[in-house]
Design a protein around this motif. Structure first.
Motif, PDB file in Angstrom:
ATOM      1  N   LEU A 101      32.002  38.212  39.581  1.00 35.87           N
ATOM      2  CA  LEU A 101      31.562  38.096  40.980  1.00 35.87           C
ATOM      3  C   LEU A 101      30.048  38.062  41.054  1.00 35.87           C
ATOM      4  O   LEU A 101      29.458  37.278  41.804  1.00 35.87           O
ATOM      5  CB  LEU A 101      32.113  39.277  41.780  1.00 35.87           C
ATOM      6  CG  LEU A 101      33.593  39.163  42.183  1.00 35.87           C
ATOM      7  CD1 LEU A 101      34.065  40.471  42.793  1.00 35.87           C
ATOM      8  CD2 LEU A 101      33.790  38.012  43.144  1.00 35.87           C
TER       9      LEU A 101
ATOM     10  N   ARG B 171      27.736  34.987  42.439  1.00 39.05           N
ATOM     11  CA  ARG B 171      26.741  35.148  43.493  1.00 39.05           C
ATOM     12  C   ARG B 171      25.396  34.573  43.047  1.00 39.05           C
ATOM     13  O   ARG B 171      24.598  34.139  43.839  1.00 39.05           O
ATOM     14  CB  ARG B 171      26.607  36.626  43.847  1.00 39.05           C
ATOM     15  CG  ARG B 171      25.991  36.828  45.204  1.00 39.05           C
ATOM     16  CD  ARG B 171      26.217  38.194  45.751  1.00 39.05           C
ATOM     17  NE  ARG B 171      25.637  39.243  44.948  1.00 39.05           N
ATOM     18  CZ  ARG B 171      26.333  40.240  44.443  1.00 39.05           C
ATOM     19  NH1 ARG B 171      27.619  40.291  44.641  1.00 39.05           N
ATOM     20  NH2 ARG B 171      25.759  41.183  43.730  1.00 39.05           N
TER      21      ARG B 171
ATOM     22  N   ILE C  65      38.056  36.241  44.591  1.00 45.92           N
ATOM     23  CA  ILE C  65      37.900  36.341  43.144  1.00 45.92           C
ATOM     24  C   ILE C  65      37.816  34.923  42.591  1.00 45.92           C
ATOM     25  O   ILE C  65      38.707  34.108  42.821  1.00 45.92           O
ATOM     26  CB  ILE C  65      39.082  37.090  42.511  1.00 45.92           C
ATOM     27  CG1 ILE C  65      39.117  38.511  43.065  1.00 45.92           C
ATOM     28  CG2 ILE C  65      38.975  37.107  40.999  1.00 45.92           C
ATOM     29  CD1 ILE C  65      40.334  39.282  42.647  1.00 45.92           C
TER      30      ILE C  65
END
Lengths: 643, 321
Positions: free
Chosen positions: A23, A27, A54
Motif C-alpha cells: 500500500l 501511494r 488492496i
C-alpha cells in the motif's frame, strides 16, 4: 496435518506487513496523464475507500504466498498419508573376507567385486530397510549396521574391509546374522563369497529360517601354493626346512621354488607339480652362529591368480625368553636343571643381595623367582617356587608377613620307602610326569600350611608339592609352588622327573608364547605386559604399532601375509624380539575354485521380490514448502526483472 | 523482489509533463524548409474568397487577361466583346479571363495544458506543424490567421493575423515561441465563434489539437459548412498516449484539471484503454468524413521533414508545386 512447531505460524504476521509495504508503495507511485477521462472506464474497478483498497498484483500475491509458505515450513507441518511402500525387511549381507577372496579374478580382485556388490545391494534396499554387514573368514563379526551407522559410515566400513583371513566361519556368520535380525521384520540373508570352501559341510539350510541369497564372485581358476613350512634345527648350525607345495589345478605345472633366509636366496629348485597333487620339499642348510637369522621364506616364482599363497615364511626366533631368578646360597642343582631348558635367562642371586637392594617389593623383572632355603619379606608378583622352605628364627618369624611366615618349615619328615606317589589335585604342573623310581628320602613339614594351598603331589600323608597363591599381595598375585622334598637326599634331582618338573614350572611362567608361523587372520596371544613396558608390532610392509602397558592380550590384525616382528621392551631398556610368519597358503583357501555345492545354491532359492503395501506415512512438508517458496521467489524475480 | 518494487522509483512520476508548458524552438529545419518550398496547400481544399491572391480561380469573368471565349449573352459588358473574332464568325464572342483570388487560412492551435504533456511534449510537434502550415500559407500569398485556442486568452498569446506575404514569415517564429500551453479549451466553442467572426466569410481551418477533450466536435464542424469552409483536423498524440506501458496501481492526475484518481492498471485495462482510444479516433474521423472535413493522426514522435509532410501529401492537404 500436524505442526511440530506451531510457533512457526508467527511468521504469518508478516502478511499484513507485506500488505502495508505494498500500500505504501502504491501511494508512492503516481503519474500525470493528459486526459483522465481516457482512464475513466477504470472507475468501476475501484470500489471503497482508498485505505481499504488492496492493490491486487501478481507481485503482491507472490509475496503473500511466499511468506505463507515460509511460515508454514517454519511450523514443520507433517501429514499422514497412505503411500505405497515397499514392505520393510531386514537385509543381512555376509561378506567373505577369507584370503581366497584376494584372488585376482579378471582386472579386479574377488573381494573388490564383492565389496562393490555389497554396496550396490545396500544402496538398492528400501529407505527404511535395516541392513547388517557381517564378515566371515577366520571368525565372524558384525562390521556395520544401519541401525547404528549412517549410510556414509556403512559404505566406509565396507570399503575399509580387508580380505585375508584363513578360514571359513560361515556357520558362525549365519548364527551372528540371525541373532542380529530385527525379529519384527522379514529378513533376507545375502551371502557374497567365492565359494572356495567346503560349504556343504557347514551349511544346513534347513536350520536357516530366512531366505539365503547367494552371490558368487569367483570363477574356476588354477592355483599353486606353499601350504606348509617348518624349520627345525637338527644340530648346531644346521637347519632343516620342510615345505609342501600343492597344485590346485587340472594341468601339471613346473614352478621354480626359492629358499631365502633373511631375504638372502639360499637355493632354488624347479618343482614339478602334477595336477591335484601336493609335493613335499626338504632343504638343509648351514647357518653360522653369528648370522642369527630371524626368518626363512620359500617363494614360488612366477605368477598365478592368487599371489599371496605363493610364498611361506617362518620366524626362527619365537616363543620368547623366560627370565628366571634363583635366590639361593647353593644353586648348583637347580641351576643345572633350569639351564637345560632352552630359552631361559637365569640369574642367580644370593639371599643377602635379594634382601638388600636388588629387588624392591612389588617389582619383579623375572618370570619365575625361585627361593631355595630362603623366604623374603615380600613375595614377588608372578610365579614363585619355594624349594626347601627354611626354618626361621624367632626374630625372623616376627619380622615376616604372617602369610609368608606360614611357609617356614618346622622339621624334616621321613618318607617311607616304596611309597607310591599320589596326585590329589590334577594340575598341568605335575601331569604326565613319571615319578616312578624316585627315592624321596625326606620332606620338609610346614608349620601351618597357608589357607588355600593344596597338595599336588603326595606320598601317603606327606605332601611333596603344594600350590596356592597369596592374594591380595599388592600390586599383583603371587602364584606359589612349594617343593617340600629334601633335594640333598634321595635321587629326585638325578631322576628325569626333576628337570621335567622344572621345565613345567618354566612353561607355567611363560605365558602365551608366539608361534613361529600362523595362518593369516589368526589371533595371536600377546605375552602379558607384566615384565615389559611396551611392545612394538611391525606387520609386513606396514608401519610399526607401539602399544604401552597394559596392551591387549590378543593381536588380531594379521590379514597381511609375511613376517611380523614383535619387539618387547623391558624396564631396563632391553628389547626381546620375536618373529612370527603369517602365511596364506592353506589346503582349503588356496583351492580358489568354487566348490560343487555352489551350483546347488545358485538359483536354488528364489530371490524375493519387493512387495508393496499401503502404509500410513508421515510426510514432512517442510522441504516441499521451502522448495515451492524458492520457486515462487524465482518467478517473482523474473517478473520484477521484466517490469 | 517485493522490496525492490516498493522502494524502486520512489516519488517517481511516470510520463511526466514537461511542466513549464514552454515549448522548445518551433523553428523549421533547413531541410523541412527546402521541402516546404516545393509544396503548397492544396487549392482544391481552399475556398477562394479574397480577391488579389495568387491562386487561380475556377470563376471566369470577362477580363483583359484572356483565358477563353464564350458566346455573348445579353447583359454582358460590351467592352469585353472581341470584335475581331466576332467579325470572323457569325456569333459575337466575349473574351473571358482568369480571376486570381487568395485563400484565408486559419491555424487553430490547441494551447491547453494537455498539449504540454509528454516527453518531448506534444506542443513541440504542434508548434512545428503550425509553423510549417503557416509558412505554406504565407509563401503562396494566402491570408493567414493564427488562433491560439485557450480558455483564458490572457494566459497565452493573442491571435495573429491576418498576415500575407512571405515577408511575414520571420514573425511566425517569434510568435510561436511565445505560445504557452495552459488550462483547458473548448474547441467546439472556438469553431462556432470562428464562423461568427467579423469579415470571416470562409477559409481553410487547420485545427492542431490532441482532440482528447473535445466534447461536441460535430457542432463545431457544422458551424463551418462547405463550401465556404474547409476544416482539416490534425490530431497529435504522444506515443505514450497511444500505447501506454503502465502496470500496477497508479495515482493518476489530470494535467488540465488536476483531478486525481487511483486506478489499477493491468494488461487488461491497458487493452481496454487502447480500444477506447481507437474508438475515439474512429468517431472523430467519422464525424469529419460526414462533414467533408479531413482528419489525420500525427504521433508526436514523427518529424516534419519525414513522416508529417509525407502524411500531409498523402491526405492531399498539401501538394507539390
Amino acid at each position: 496435518m500436524t505442526l511440530l512447531n506451531p510457533f512457526g505460524l508467527i511468521g504469518l504476521l508478516s502478511l499484513p506487513v507485506i500488505l502495508s509495504f505494498h500500500l505504501l508503495r502504491e501511494r508512492q507511485r503516481r503519474t500525470i496523464v493528459s486526459h483522465l477521462k481516457l482512464w475513466s472506464f477504470l472507475d468501476s474497478e475501484v470500489r471503497g475507500p482508498r485505505a481499504r483498497r488492496i492493490p491486487i498484483t501478481w507481485i503482491l500475491l507472490l509475496d503473500l504466498l511466499i511468506a505463507t509458505l515460509i511460515s508454514l515450513a517454519w511450523s514443520q507441518p507433517q501429514v499422514s498419508v497412505l503411500l505405497p511402500a515397499f514392505r520393510q525387511k531386514h537385509l543381512v549381507i555376509l561378506l567373505d573376507i577369507s584370503s581366497s577372496m584376494r584372488t585376482m579374478d579378471g582386472p579386479v580382485s574377488r573381494f573388490d567385486r564383492a565389496k562393490a556388490d555389497a554396496i550396490k545391494l545396500m544402496d538398492s534396499r528400501g529407505a527404511r530397510d535395516p541392513v547388517t554387514i557381517v564378515s566371515f573368514g577366520q571368525r565372524a563379526s558384525i562390521v556395520a549396521d544401519s541401525r547404528t551407522d549412517n549410510a556414509l559410515q556403512l559404505q566406509e566400513k565396507i570399503t575399509g574391509l580387508k580380505a585375508g583371513e584363513t578360514g571359513y566361519s560361515l556357520q558362525d556368520a549365519l548364527a551372528l546374522a540371525q541373532s542380529s535380525l530385527d525379529k519384527l521384520l522379514p529378513a533376507e540373508i545375502h551371502i557374497i563369497t567365492d565359494g572356495a570352501f567346503p560349504g556343504e559341510e557347514l551349511i544346513d539350510f534347513d536350520e536357516i529360517a530366512y531366505p539365503m541369497l547367494w552371490k558368487m564372485v569367483g570363477t574356476a581358476l588354477d592355483n599353486q601354493a606353499v601350504i606348509e613350512i617348518n624349520a627345525t634345527q637338527i644340530d648346531e648350525g644346521r637347519l632343516q626346512i620342510f615345505t609342501r607345495f600343492v597344485n590346485f589345478g587340472s594341468s601339471p605345472v613346473s614352478r621354480l621354488a626359492t629358499l631365502l633366509i633373511d631375504g638372502r636366496p639360499i637355493d632354488q629348485n624347479m618343482i614339478e607339480l602334477p595336477p591335484e597333487t601336493s609335493v613335499p620339499r626338504v632343504w638343509q642348510t648351514t647357518i653360522q652362529p653369528s648370522e642369527n637369522p630371524v626368518q626363512v621364506m620359500v617363494n614360488l616364482e612366477g605368477t598365478d591368480p592368487f599371489r599371496e599363497d605363493d610364498r611361506a615364511v617362518i620366524g626362527l626366533q619365537s616363543g620368547g625368553i623366560t627370565q628366571v631368578a634363583l635366590v639361593s646360597d647353593n644353586p648348583s642343582t637347580l641351576q643345572l636343571a633350569i639351564l637345560a631348558f632352552p630359552g631361559v635367562d637365569l640369574e642367580v642371586i644370593s639371599p643377602e643381595d635379594y634382601s638388600s637392594s636388588r629387588f624392591t617389593p612389588g617389582e619383579n623383572p623375572s618370570d619365575l623367582t625361585i627361593f631355595q632355603k630362603f623366604l623374603p619379606e615380600t613375595l614377588p608378583e608372578g610365579q614363585v617356587l619355594i624349594v626347601e622352605p627354611p626354618t626361621l628364627s624367632n626374630d625372623q618369624d616376627n619380622s615376616l608377613n604372617p602369610q609368608i611366615a606360614s611357609l617356614q618349615s618346622i622339621s624334616l619328615q621321613e618318607i617311607p620307602a616304596n611309597s607310591s606317589v599320589e596326585f590329589p589335585n590334577p594340575n598341568p604342573l605335575v601331569e604326565g610326569i613319571d615319578f616312578n623310581g624316585v627315592r624321596w628320602s625326606k620332606a620338609w613339614t610346614l608349620a601351618s600350611p597357608p589357607t588355600g594351598f593344596v597338595p599336588l603331589l603326595r606320598v601317603g600323608d606327606i605332601p611333596l608339592v603344594l600350590v596356592g597363591q597369596f592374594s591380595p599381595n599388592p600390586p599383583g598375585v603371587s602364584r606359589v609352588v612349594v617343593l617340600l622334598a629334601d633335594l640333598s637326599q634321595g635321587n629326585f634331582t638325578k631322576h628325569p622327573a626333576f628337570p621335567i618338573l622344572m621345565a613345567n614350572m618354566i612353561e607355567f611362567s611363560r605365558s602365551a608364547p608366539l608361534p613361529p608361523r600362523f595362518n593369516t587372520g589368526e589371533t595371536l596371544l600377546l605375552p602379558p605386559p607384566g615384565n615389559y613396558q611396551s611392545v612394538q608390532v611391525t606387520p609386513p610392509n606396514q608401519p610399526a604399532i607401539v602399544m604401552n602397558s597394559p596392551w591387549p592380550s590378543e593381536w588380531s590384525q594379521t590379514v597381511e601375509p609375511g613376517l611380523y616382528r614383535f619387539s618387547f621392551t623391558r624396564a631396563d631398556g632391553k628389547i626381546d624380539e620375536l618373529f612370527a610368519g603369517a602365511n596364506t597358503g592353506d589346503e582349503v583357501e588356496s583351492d580358489i575354485r568354487p566348490r560343487a555345492w555352489t551350483q546347488e545354491v545358485i538359483g536354488g532359492i528364489p530371490v524375493s521380490g519387493r512387495d508393496t503395501v499401503q502404509e500410513e506415512q508421515s510426510v514432512d512438508l517442510r522441504t516441499w514448502l521451502l522448495g515451492a517458496a524458492v520457486l515462487l521467489l524465482l518467478v517473482e524475480a523474473v517478473l520484477a526483472w521484466r517490469r | 523482489m517485493w522490496f525492490r518494487n516498493i522502494f524502486n522509483g520512489r516519488d517517481k512520476l511516470i510520463h511526466p509533463a514537461s511542466g513549464s508548458g514552454h515549448p522548445s524552438s518551433p523553428l523549421l529545419s533547413p531541410r523541412a524548409l527546402r521541402q516546404l518550398n516545393h509544396l503548397t496547400l492544396n487549392s482544391g481544399f481552399i475556398p477562394l474568397k479574397v480577391p488579389s491572391g495568387s491562386r487561380s480561380s475556377s470563376m471566369r469573368r470577362p477580363a483583359a487577361d484572356f483565358r477563353e471565349y464564350r458566346q455573348y449573352a445579353p447583359g454582358d459588358d460590351i467592352r469585353y466583346v472581341d470584335w475581331k473574332a466576332s467579325a470572323r464568325q457569325e456569333h459575337i464572342f466575349i473574351k473571358q479571363g482568369e480571376h486570381q483570388k487568395a485563400a484565408t487560412v486559419y491555424v487553430l492551435l490547441d494551447c491547453s495544458a494537455s498539449m504540454a504533456w509528454g516527453d518531448p511534449p506534444k506542443s513541440q510537434t504542434a508548434l512545428a506543424l503550425a509553423n510549417a502550415l503557416s509558412y505554406l500559407a504565407l509563401a503562396h500569398d494566402d491570408r493567414l490567421v493564427i488562433l491560439p485556442i485557450t480558455q483564458d486568452q490572457t494566459k497565452t498569446v493573442p491571435p495573429l493575423g491576418p498576415l500575407w506575404g512571405k515577408g511575414q514569415v520571420p514573425v511566425l517564429s517569434g510568435y510561436f515561441q511565445a505560445v504557452r500551453f495552459q488550462g483547458q479549451i473548448d474547441l467546439t466553442q472556438t469553431l462556432v465563434e470562428l464562423s461568427y467572426r467579423k469579415y470571416s466569410s470562409g477559409g481553410l481551418v487547420l485545427v492542431i489539437s490532441d482532440l482528447l477533450g473535445v466534447k461536441d466536435l460535430t457542432t463545431g464542424l457544422d458551424a463551418l459548412p462547405q463550401p465556404s469552409w474547409k476544416v482539416v483536423c490534425f490530431q497529435l498524440l504522444h506515443p505514450a498516449e497511444i500505447n501506454p506501458t503502465l502496470n500496477g496501481y497508479f495515482e493518476m492526475q489530470d494535467i488540465e484539471t488536476g483531478q486525481k484518481k487511483l486506478y489499477p492498471v493491468t494488461p487488461k485495462a491497458l487493452e481496454t484503454y487502447r480500444q477506447r482510444l481507437e474508438s475515439l479516433q474512429k468517431q472523430i474521423a467519422q464525424d469529419c468524413l460526414e462533414r467533408n472535413a479531413v482528419y489525420t493522426l500525427f504521433p508526436t514522435n514523427w518529424s516534419i521533414e519525414n513522416e508529417i509532410l509525407s502524411q500531409l501529401r498523402r491526405t492531399q492537404v498539401v501538394k507539390p508545386l
